[in-house]
Motif scaffolding. Sequence first.
Motif, PDB file in Angstrom:
ATOM      1  N   MET A   1      44.907  34.890  40.982  1.00 24.91           N
ATOM      2  CA  MET A   1      45.686  34.993  41.778  1.00 24.91           C
ATOM      3  C   MET A   1      47.280  34.652  40.495  1.00 24.91           C
ATOM      4  O   MET A   1      47.151  33.611  41.135  1.00 24.91           O
ATOM      5  N   ASN A   2      48.104  35.827  39.681  1.00 25.54           N
ATOM      6  CA  ASN A   2      48.569  34.631  39.254  1.00 25.54           C
ATOM      7  C   ASN A   2      49.677  35.673  39.887  1.00 25.54           C
ATOM      8  O   ASN A   2      51.219  34.754  40.114  1.00 25.54           O
ATOM      9  N   THR A   3      50.638  36.602  40.053  1.00 27.88           N
ATOM     10  CA  THR A   3      51.775  36.683  40.551  1.00 27.88           C
ATOM     11  C   THR A   3      51.577  36.902  42.047  1.00 27.88           C
ATOM     12  O   THR A   3      50.594  36.615  42.660  1.00 27.88           O
ATOM     13  N   GLN A   4      53.086  36.827  42.566  1.00 27.75           N
ATOM     14  CA  GLN A   4      53.744  36.990  43.747  1.00 27.75           C
ATOM     15  C   GLN A   4      53.048  38.297  44.494  1.00 27.75           C
ATOM     16  O   GLN A   4      52.292  38.417  45.523  1.00 27.75           O
ATOM     17  N   GLU A   5      53.193  38.922  43.517  1.00 27.12           N
ATOM     18  CA  GLU A   5      52.773  40.892  44.275  1.00 27.12           C
ATOM     19  C   GLU A   5      51.386  40.688  44.354  1.00 27.12           C
ATOM     20  O   GLU A   5      51.018  41.182  45.246  1.00 27.12           O
ATOM     21  N   GLU A   6      50.357  40.157  43.718  1.00 23.06           N
ATOM     22  CA  GLU A   6      48.999  40.335  43.669  1.00 23.06           C
ATOM     23  C   GLU A   6      49.302  39.133  44.975  1.00 23.06           C
ATOM     24  O   GLU A   6      47.826  39.809  45.500  1.00 23.06           O
ATOM     25  N   LYS A   7      48.928  37.790  45.133  1.00 19.41           N
ATOM     26  CA  LYS A   7      49.112  37.371  46.822  1.00 19.41           C
ATOM     27  C   LYS A   7      49.345  38.443  47.789  1.00 19.41           C
ATOM     28  O   LYS A   7      48.622  38.364  48.156  1.00 19.41           O
ATOM     29  N   ILE A   8      50.590  38.406  47.488  1.00 19.60           N
ATOM     30  CA  ILE A   8      51.209  39.284  48.542  1.00 19.60           C
ATOM     31  C   ILE A   8      49.660  40.616  49.134  1.00 19.60           C
ATOM     32  O   ILE A   8      49.790  41.171  49.744  1.00 19.60           O
ATOM     33  N   SER A   9      49.516  41.423  47.903  1.00 17.47           N
ATOM     34  CA  SER A   9      48.572  42.983  48.330  1.00 17.47           C
ATOM     35  C   SER A   9      47.078  41.952  48.779  1.00 17.47           C
ATOM     36  O   SER A   9      46.527  42.155  49.216  1.00 17.47           O
ATOM     37  N   LEU A  10      46.671  40.722  47.955  1.00 17.53           N
ATOM     38  CA  LEU A  10      45.820  40.159  49.056  1.00 17.53           C
ATOM     39  C   LEU A  10      45.132  40.549  50.593  1.00 17.53           C
ATOM     40  O   LEU A  10      45.067  40.640  51.015  1.00 17.53           O
ATOM     41  N   PRO A  58      45.534  46.665  42.352  1.00 19.58           N
ATOM     42  CA  PRO A  58      43.419  45.997  42.385  1.00 19.58           C
ATOM     43  C   PRO A  58      43.465  44.937  41.540  1.00 19.58           C
ATOM     44  O   PRO A  58      44.066  44.269  40.601  1.00 19.58           O
ATOM     45  N   ILE A  59      42.784  44.378  41.932  1.00 18.82           N
ATOM     46  CA  ILE A  59      41.766  42.796  40.904  1.00 18.82           C
ATOM     47  C   ILE A  59      41.385  43.022  39.772  1.00 18.82           C
ATOM     48  O   ILE A  59      40.469  43.858  39.984  1.00 18.82           O
ATOM     49  N   LYS A  60      41.560  43.153  39.063  1.00 15.68           N
ATOM     50  CA  LYS A  60      41.061  43.084  37.238  1.00 15.68           C
ATOM     51  C   LYS A  60      39.982  42.791  37.571  1.00 15.68           C
ATOM     52  O   LYS A  60      39.180  42.839  36.524  1.00 15.68           O
ATOM     53  N   SER A  61      40.110  41.065  37.450  1.00 15.07           N
ATOM     54  CA  SER A  61      39.075  40.091  37.453  1.00 15.07           C
ATOM     55  C   SER A  61      37.797  39.934  38.453  1.00 15.07           C
ATOM     56  O   SER A  61      38.184  40.085  39.482  1.00 15.07           O
ATOM     57  N   GLU A  62      36.623  40.007  38.359  1.00 20.24           N
ATOM     58  CA  GLU A  62      35.377  39.721  39.044  1.00 20.24           C
ATOM     59  C   GLU A  62      35.043  38.797  39.954  1.00 20.24           C
ATOM     60  O   GLU A  62      34.875  39.306  40.858  1.00 20.24           O
ATOM     61  N   PHE A  63      35.925  38.057  39.221  1.00 15.83           N
ATOM     62  CA  PHE A  63      35.363  36.897  40.183  1.00 15.83           C
ATOM     63  C   PHE A  63      36.485  36.921  41.252  1.00 15.83           C
ATOM     64  O   PHE A  63      36.050  36.383  42.097  1.00 15.83           O
ATOM     65  N   GLU A  64      37.643  37.479  40.583  1.00 19.27           N
ATOM     66  CA  GLU A  64      38.758  37.275  41.646  1.00 19.27           C
ATOM     67  C   GLU A  64      37.981  38.386  42.860  1.00 19.27           C
ATOM     68  O   GLU A  64      38.614  38.627  44.248  1.00 19.27           O
ATOM     69  N   ARG A  65      37.798  39.545  42.575  1.00 22.67           N
ATOM     70  CA  ARG A  65      37.318  40.597  42.983  1.00 22.67           C
ATOM     71  C   ARG A  65      35.914  40.273  44.369  1.00 22.67           C
ATOM     72  O   ARG A  65      36.044  40.270  45.823  1.00 22.67           O
ATOM     73  N   ILE A  66      35.264  38.822  44.032  1.00 24.95           N
ATOM     74  CA  ILE A  66      34.092  38.248  44.084  1.00 24.95           C
ATOM     75  C   ILE A  66      34.788  37.803  45.381  1.00 24.95           C
ATOM     76  O   ILE A  66      34.667  37.614  47.258  1.00 24.95           O
ATOM     77  N   LYS A  67      35.352  36.400  45.510  1.00 27.32           N
ATOM     78  CA  LYS A  67      36.004  35.923  46.161  1.00 27.32           C
ATOM     79  C   LYS A  67      37.532  36.473  47.366  1.00 27.32           C
ATOM     80  O   LYS A  67      36.716  36.380  48.516  1.00 27.32           O
ATOM     81  N   GLN A  68      37.919  37.243  47.044  1.00 31.31           N
ATOM     82  CA  GLN A  68      38.127  38.564  48.211  1.00 31.31           C
ATOM     83  C   GLN A  68      37.354  39.007  49.087  1.00 31.31           C
ATOM     84  O   GLN A  68      37.711  39.102  50.297  1.00 31.31           O
ATOM     85  N   PHE A  69      36.197  39.726  48.318  1.00 27.16           N
ATOM     86  CA  PHE A  69      35.333  40.221  48.902  1.00 27.16           C
ATOM     87  C   PHE A  69      34.523  39.523  49.803  1.00 27.16           C
ATOM     88  O   PHE A  69      34.713  39.225  51.128  1.00 27.16           O
ATOM     89  N   TYR A  70      34.770  38.080  49.739  1.00 26.56           N
ATOM     90  CA  TYR A  70      34.123  36.728  50.561  1.00 26.56           C
ATOM     91  C   TYR A  70      35.125  36.177  51.315  1.00 26.56           C
ATOM     92  O   TYR A  70      34.738  36.286  53.158  1.00 26.56           O
TER      93      TYR A  70
END
Length: 133
Positions: A1-10, A58-70
């Motif tokens: 997660m790089n941007t503040q918007e991505e963190k907020i979205s998560l 949308p989370i672009k990186s598969e690794f980040e999507r896996i982390k979010q799913f977990y």
Amino acid sequence: MNTQEEKISLLMEMIAFSVVDGRLHQREYDFLILVATELKISKADFDDLFHQELSTIPIKSEFERIKQFYRLALLMHCDGVMHEREKTAIHEIGINMGLNPFATKRILKAMEVAPSNTISADFLLSVFQEQNN
């Protein structure tokens, strides 16, 4: 997660998932505030997210999507009650994230039978890597 918007979205996605069963349990709130702290989101900004409309990036990186799913799977287990709505929602979220449905089912089953409902990072990643081969 790089941007503040991505963190907020998560966090907004996690908040929406936490109330899919109709209520926000204290343990769920505590877990969410831990994630917010880890993402360097202030408590005031975090609490304000409960009053905003869900908008996710949308989370672009598969690794980040896996982390979010977990993270969502941990959130689902943290109140000690498994609601049918949560089970349905997490499967839909996994599919919408583009994650392999067989891998997500295997992860959820492993978490369900684990004593503390947690699994190792190595196991988590290996399940998704197996499905890619």
